[in-house]
Design a protein around this motif. Structure first.
Motif, PDB file in Angstrom:
ATOM      1  N   VAL A 140       0.847  -1.194   0.000  1.00  0.00           N
ATOM      2  CA  VAL A 140       0.000   0.000   0.000  1.00  0.00           C
ATOM      3  C   VAL A 140       0.881   1.242   0.000  1.00  0.00           C
ATOM      4  O   VAL A 140       0.618   2.205  -0.738  1.00  0.00           O
ATOM      5  CB  VAL A 140      -0.965  -0.006   1.211  1.00  0.00           C
ATOM      6  CG1 VAL A 140      -1.640   1.332   1.401  1.00  0.00           C
ATOM      7  CG2 VAL A 140      -1.999  -1.108   1.051  1.00  0.00           C
ATOM      8  N   ARG A 141       1.948   1.238   0.787  1.00  0.00           N
ATOM      9  CA  ARG A 141       2.867   2.385   0.814  1.00  0.00           C
ATOM     10  C   ARG A 141       3.527   2.598  -0.551  1.00  0.00           C
ATOM     11  O   ARG A 141       3.663   3.740  -1.005  1.00  0.00           O
ATOM     12  CB  ARG A 141       3.940   2.173   1.878  1.00  0.00           C
ATOM     13  CG  ARG A 141       3.417   2.352   3.290  1.00  0.00           C
ATOM     14  CD  ARG A 141       4.432   2.083   4.347  1.00  0.00           C
ATOM     15  NE  ARG A 141       5.699   2.760   4.100  1.00  0.00           N
ATOM     16  CZ  ARG A 141       6.832   2.432   4.689  1.00  0.00           C
ATOM     17  NH1 ARG A 141       6.855   1.454   5.565  1.00  0.00           N
ATOM     18  NH2 ARG A 141       7.937   3.085   4.434  1.00  0.00           N
ATOM     19  N   ARG A 142       3.932   1.510  -1.211  1.00  0.00           N
ATOM     20  CA  ARG A 142       4.556   1.643  -2.535  1.00  0.00           C
ATOM     21  C   ARG A 142       3.586   2.224  -3.552  1.00  0.00           C
ATOM     22  O   ARG A 142       3.931   3.135  -4.307  1.00  0.00           O
ATOM     23  CB  ARG A 142       5.042   0.280  -3.029  1.00  0.00           C
ATOM     24  CG  ARG A 142       6.409  -0.016  -2.587  1.00  0.00           C
ATOM     25  CD  ARG A 142       6.976  -1.231  -3.294  1.00  0.00           C
ATOM     26  NE  ARG A 142       7.988  -1.768  -2.416  1.00  0.00           N
ATOM     27  CZ  ARG A 142       8.100  -3.032  -2.086  1.00  0.00           C
ATOM     28  NH1 ARG A 142       7.285  -3.919  -2.575  1.00  0.00           N
ATOM     29  NH2 ARG A 142       9.046  -3.430  -1.274  1.00  0.00           N
ATOM     30  N   TYR A 143       2.377   1.654  -3.602  1.00  0.00           N
ATOM     31  CA  TYR A 143       1.384   2.157  -4.553  1.00  0.00           C
ATOM     32  C   TYR A 143       0.993   3.596  -4.242  1.00  0.00           C
ATOM     33  O   TYR A 143       0.803   4.395  -5.156  1.00  0.00           O
ATOM     34  CB  TYR A 143       0.143   1.267  -4.584  1.00  0.00           C
ATOM     35  CG  TYR A 143       0.316   0.040  -5.436  1.00  0.00           C
ATOM     36  CD1 TYR A 143       0.503   0.150  -6.809  1.00  0.00           C
ATOM     37  CD2 TYR A 143       0.295  -1.226  -4.876  1.00  0.00           C
ATOM     38  CE1 TYR A 143       0.666  -0.969  -7.598  1.00  0.00           C
ATOM     39  CE2 TYR A 143       0.459  -2.358  -5.662  1.00  0.00           C
ATOM     40  CZ  TYR A 143       0.640  -2.216  -7.022  1.00  0.00           C
ATOM     41  OH  TYR A 143       0.812  -3.324  -7.801  1.00  0.00           O
ATOM     42  N   LEU A 144       0.882   3.924  -2.991  1.00  0.00           N
ATOM     43  CA  LEU A 144       0.553   5.292  -2.596  1.00  0.00           C
ATOM     44  C   LEU A 144       1.662   6.249  -3.023  1.00  0.00           C
ATOM     45  O   LEU A 144       1.394   7.331  -3.556  1.00  0.00           O
ATOM     46  CB  LEU A 144       0.323   5.356  -1.086  1.00  0.00           C
ATOM     47  CG  LEU A 144      -0.253   6.645  -0.530  1.00  0.00           C
ATOM     48  CD1 LEU A 144      -1.631   6.895  -1.113  1.00  0.00           C
ATOM     49  CD2 LEU A 144      -0.346   6.555   0.981  1.00  0.00           C
ATOM     50  N   PHE A 145       2.900   5.859  -2.814  1.00  0.00           N
ATOM     51  CA  PHE A 145       4.034   6.685  -3.232  1.00  0.00           C
ATOM     52  C   PHE A 145       4.033   6.883  -4.744  1.00  0.00           C
ATOM     53  O   PHE A 145       4.262   7.997  -5.239  1.00  0.00           O
ATOM     54  CB  PHE A 145       5.346   6.056  -2.770  1.00  0.00           C
ATOM     55  CG  PHE A 145       6.555   6.808  -3.216  1.00  0.00           C
ATOM     56  CD1 PHE A 145       6.912   8.007  -2.601  1.00  0.00           C
ATOM     57  CD2 PHE A 145       7.342   6.337  -4.251  1.00  0.00           C
ATOM     58  CE1 PHE A 145       8.026   8.712  -3.012  1.00  0.00           C
ATOM     59  CE2 PHE A 145       8.457   7.034  -4.676  1.00  0.00           C
ATOM     60  CZ  PHE A 145       8.799   8.230  -4.046  1.00  0.00           C
ATOM     61  N   ILE A 146       3.776   5.827  -5.498  1.00  0.00           N
ATOM     62  CA  ILE A 146       3.746   5.927  -6.958  1.00  0.00           C
ATOM     63  C   ILE A 146       2.609   6.834  -7.400  1.00  0.00           C
ATOM     64  O   ILE A 146       2.790   7.701  -8.263  1.00  0.00           O
ATOM     65  CB  ILE A 146       3.638   4.523  -7.597  1.00  0.00           C
ATOM     66  CG1 ILE A 146       4.950   3.762  -7.412  1.00  0.00           C
ATOM     67  CG2 ILE A 146       3.272   4.610  -9.070  1.00  0.00           C
ATOM     68  CD1 ILE A 146       4.891   2.301  -7.806  1.00  0.00           C
ATOM     69  N   CYS A 147       1.426   6.673  -6.809  1.00  0.00           N
ATOM     70  CA  CYS A 147       0.280   7.506  -7.178  1.00  0.00           C
ATOM     71  C   CYS A 147       0.520   8.974  -6.839  1.00  0.00           C
ATOM     72  O   CYS A 147       0.218   9.860  -7.655  1.00  0.00           O
ATOM     73  CB  CYS A 147      -0.990   7.011  -6.484  1.00  0.00           C
ATOM     74  SG  CYS A 147      -1.578   5.442  -7.121  1.00  0.00           S
ATOM     75  N   ILE A 148       1.057   9.253  -5.667  1.00  0.00           N
ATOM     76  CA  ILE A 148       1.348  10.644  -5.290  1.00  0.00           C
ATOM     77  C   ILE A 148       2.386  11.237  -6.237  1.00  0.00           C
ATOM     78  O   ILE A 148       2.244  12.381  -6.684  1.00  0.00           O
ATOM     79  CB  ILE A 148       1.812  10.712  -3.821  1.00  0.00           C
ATOM     80  CG1 ILE A 148       0.637  10.454  -2.888  1.00  0.00           C
ATOM     81  CG2 ILE A 148       2.446  12.065  -3.510  1.00  0.00           C
ATOM     82  CD1 ILE A 148       1.019  10.301  -1.437  1.00  0.00           C
ATOM     83  N   SER A 149       3.399  10.468  -6.586  1.00  0.00           N
ATOM     84  CA  SER A 149       4.423  10.956  -7.516  1.00  0.00           C
ATOM     85  C   SER A 149       3.828  11.271  -8.882  1.00  0.00           C
ATOM     86  O   SER A 149       4.148  12.298  -9.495  1.00  0.00           O
ATOM     87  CB  SER A 149       5.536   9.925  -7.681  1.00  0.00           C
ATOM     88  OG  SER A 149       6.173   9.690  -6.460  1.00  0.00           O
TER      89      SER A 149
END
Length: 170
Positions: A140-149
């Motif tokens: 979830v943290r990885r996907y969230l980081f990618i989406c925010i980026s």
């Protein structure tokens, strides 16, 4: 015929090598994304510098830097999508391999110090290997980081497109 311990040791060594190669691939993909991003920001900065002096003659041609910036953003988005997809897929496989690697390490330890055969049906690690799942919080943290980026990059592109018109015509 190989003993259970020798087979486990060979599997463990192969998985160690695979994990090393996948980690290298993940690092290369991260490097590629970073380099693409740096080139994108440098190119957009060059466009911004070129339009920073407003003049009445330039206002009629505001669409040239706008189109250039838009094309650059579209190409960057297309170019960036493939390494991000490969990164997510490779990172998932690496996480699964690390879980299996840890399971094999435990099986090796058990096979070395216990008298029960490793391939026995009573061995719980053989059953749990099928149930391995990567950490959900990390994903979830990885996907969230990618989406925010991605949203930040879209915001930057929108800001650049707005600046192409407003800098030249104000």
């Amino acid at each position: 015929m190989e003993s259970g311990y020798d087979e486990l040791k060979r599997s463990y060594d192969e998985l160690t090598l695979i994990n090393y190669r996948q980690q290298k691939r993940v690092n290369d993909l991260e490097k590629k994304v970073h380099h693409l991003s740096i080139f994108y920001f440098i190119f957009q900065a060059m466009i911004l510098i070129s339009i920073s002096q407003p003049s009445s003659a330039r206002c009629k041609r505001w669409w040239i830097p706008f189109t250039l910036s838009l094309l650059c953003s579209i190409l960057y988005g297309i170019t960036l999508s493939h390494p991000i997809y490969k990164f997510v897929r490779t990172r998932y496989q690496l996480d699964m391999n690390r879980l299996e690697h840890e399971m094999l390490r435990r099986e090796l330890h058990m096979a070395r110090y216990q008298s029960d055969p490793v391939d026995s049906p009573s061995n719980p690690s053989r059953v749990t290997r099928k149930l391995l799942k990567p950490d959900k919080v990390m994903w979830v943290r990885r996907y969230l980081f990618i989406c925010i980026s991605i949203f930040l990059l879209l915001g930057f592109a929108a800001m650049m497109l707005y600046a192409c018109h407003s800098f030249l015509c104000d």
